[in-house]
Scaffold this motif. Sequence first.
Motif, short mmCIF file in Angstrom:
data_model
loop_
_atom_site.label_atom_id
_atom_site.label_comp_id
_atom_site.label_asym_id
_atom_site.label_seq_id
_atom_site.Cartn_x
_atom_site.Cartn_y
_atom_site.Cartn_z
N GLY A 279 0.79 -1.22 0.00
CA GLY A 279 0.00 0.00 0.00
C GLY A 279 0.82 1.28 0.00
O GLY A 279 0.25 2.38 -0.06
N ASP A 280 2.15 1.17 0.08
CA ASP A 280 2.98 2.37 0.05
C ASP A 280 2.74 3.16 -1.24
O ASP A 280 2.54 2.58 -2.31
CB ASP A 280 4.48 2.02 0.13
N VAL A 281 2.78 4.49 -1.10
CA VAL A 281 2.64 5.39 -2.24
C VAL A 281 3.99 6.06 -2.44
O VAL A 281 4.48 6.78 -1.56
CB VAL A 281 1.53 6.44 -1.99
N ILE A 282 4.60 5.80 -3.59
CA ILE A 282 5.92 6.31 -3.91
C ILE A 282 5.75 7.42 -4.95
O ILE A 282 5.07 7.22 -5.96
CB ILE A 282 6.82 5.19 -4.46
N GLN A 283 6.40 8.56 -4.71
CA GLN A 283 6.33 9.66 -5.67
C GLN A 283 7.72 9.88 -6.24
O GLN A 283 8.69 10.08 -5.52
CB GLN A 283 5.82 10.94 -5.01
N VAL A 284 7.78 9.85 -7.58
CA VAL A 284 9.00 10.06 -8.33
C VAL A 284 8.68 11.18 -9.32
O VAL A 284 7.96 10.94 -10.29
CB VAL A 284 9.41 8.77 -9.07
N GLY A 285 9.15 12.39 -9.06
CA GLY A 285 8.76 13.52 -9.91
C GLY A 285 7.26 13.70 -9.85
O GLY A 285 6.68 13.77 -8.77
N ASN A 286 6.62 13.74 -11.02
CA ASN A 286 5.16 13.89 -11.07
C ASN A 286 4.44 12.55 -11.21
O ASN A 286 3.25 12.51 -11.46
CB ASN A 286 4.76 14.83 -12.22
N VAL A 287 5.16 11.46 -11.01
CA VAL A 287 4.60 10.11 -11.17
C VAL A 287 4.39 9.49 -9.79
O VAL A 287 5.24 9.58 -8.92
CB VAL A 287 5.54 9.23 -12.01
N ILE A 288 3.23 8.89 -9.62
CA ILE A 288 2.89 8.18 -8.37
C ILE A 288 2.93 6.68 -8.67
O ILE A 288 2.36 6.22 -9.65
CB ILE A 288 1.47 8.58 -7.87
N ILE A 289 3.59 5.95 -7.80
CA ILE A 289 3.68 4.49 -7.92
C ILE A 289 3.10 3.90 -6.64
O ILE A 289 3.59 4.18 -5.55
CB ILE A 289 5.13 4.03 -8.12
N LYS A 290 2.05 3.10 -6.79
CA LYS A 290 1.46 2.42 -5.63
C LYS A 290 1.97 0.98 -5.60
O LYS A 290 1.87 0.25 -6.59
CB LYS A 290 -0.06 2.45 -5.71
N ALA A 291 2.52 0.59 -4.46
CA ALA A 291 3.10 -0.74 -4.31
C ALA A 291 2.10 -1.69 -3.67
O ALA A 291 1.43 -1.34 -2.70
CB ALA A 291 4.36 -0.67 -3.46
N GLN A 292 2.01 -2.87 -4.23
CA GLN A 292 1.18 -3.94 -3.65
C GLN A 292 2.07 -5.16 -3.48
O GLN A 292 2.70 -5.61 -4.45
CB GLN A 292 0.00 -4.28 -4.57
N LEU A 293 2.14 -5.67 -2.28
CA LEU A 293 2.94 -6.85 -2.00
C LEU A 293 2.03 -8.05 -1.74
O LEU A 293 1.07 -7.94 -0.98
CB LEU A 293 3.82 -6.62 -0.77
N GLN A 294 2.34 -9.15 -2.38
CA GLN A 294 1.62 -10.39 -2.12
C GLN A 294 2.51 -11.24 -1.23
O GLN A 294 3.73 -11.11 -1.26
CB GLN A 294 1.35 -11.16 -3.42
N PRO A 295 1.93 -12.12 -0.45
CA PRO A 295 2.75 -13.00 0.38
C PRO A 295 3.63 -13.87 -0.52
O PRO A 295 3.30 -14.10 -1.68
CB PRO A 295 1.73 -13.84 1.14
N PRO A 296 4.75 -14.36 0.02
CA PRO A 296 5.62 -15.25 -0.78
C PRO A 296 4.84 -16.43 -1.34
O PRO A 296 3.86 -16.87 -0.76
CB PRO A 296 6.68 -15.72 0.22
N ALA A 297 5.31 -16.97 -2.44
CA ALA A 297 4.61 -18.04 -3.16
C ALA A 297 4.31 -19.24 -2.28
O ALA A 297 3.30 -19.90 -2.45
CB ALA A 297 5.42 -18.48 -4.38
#
Length: 188
Positions: free
Chosen positions: A87-105
């Motif tokens: 759920g982290d929201v990463i901002q790089v310049g004017n771009v937003i990247i939302k991270a979604q992590l799934q549990p290990p396989a």
Amino acid sequence: MTTATELTLQIYIEGSLEQTLHVAQEQLTVGRLAECDIYLPYSEISRRHCRFRKLEPGKWQLQDLGSTNGTLVNQTLVKKAVIVKDGDVIQVGNVIIKAQLQPPASSKNASSQEKSTKVQTILRNAEELRQRWMEGDQGKDPLSTEQITQARLHYIVEIAKGLNSAESIEAIFSQVETVIFKELRNLE
């Protein structure tokens, strides 16, 4: 052996979801250089802006690579490498990247593993893409492949000319669009 997708990145540009990447590699670089895994050609983004790196199954790290404008995670400037949380929201310049992590396989059930194998990874090595594009269609005769390669080089020159003379981003897109639609009409 195929690595299961644990990290999914949703990339938003100007508030609109542009693409969703299912990361199937151990690390990826974000930046303005075309050779970066996530290529973001915007002036406020450094050539090599930041890097995601898998530390262990289910654990990813984000590191700013000395970018000019910095990298923000949940509106906090990244000064040293940080662990990425779901759920982290990463901002790089004017771009937003939302991270979604799934549990290990290992903790997923079989049906979710089956679904993840159907996901296509759109990240490619820039050199691999260039080589495939230059080779043309190998299934056809060599003359046809040579003609396709020459036509593609011609299109690159046309686009480059348009980029040189363009006065605005809209003009650049118009030039590229003209070349692309010309090629599409040739394929019909």
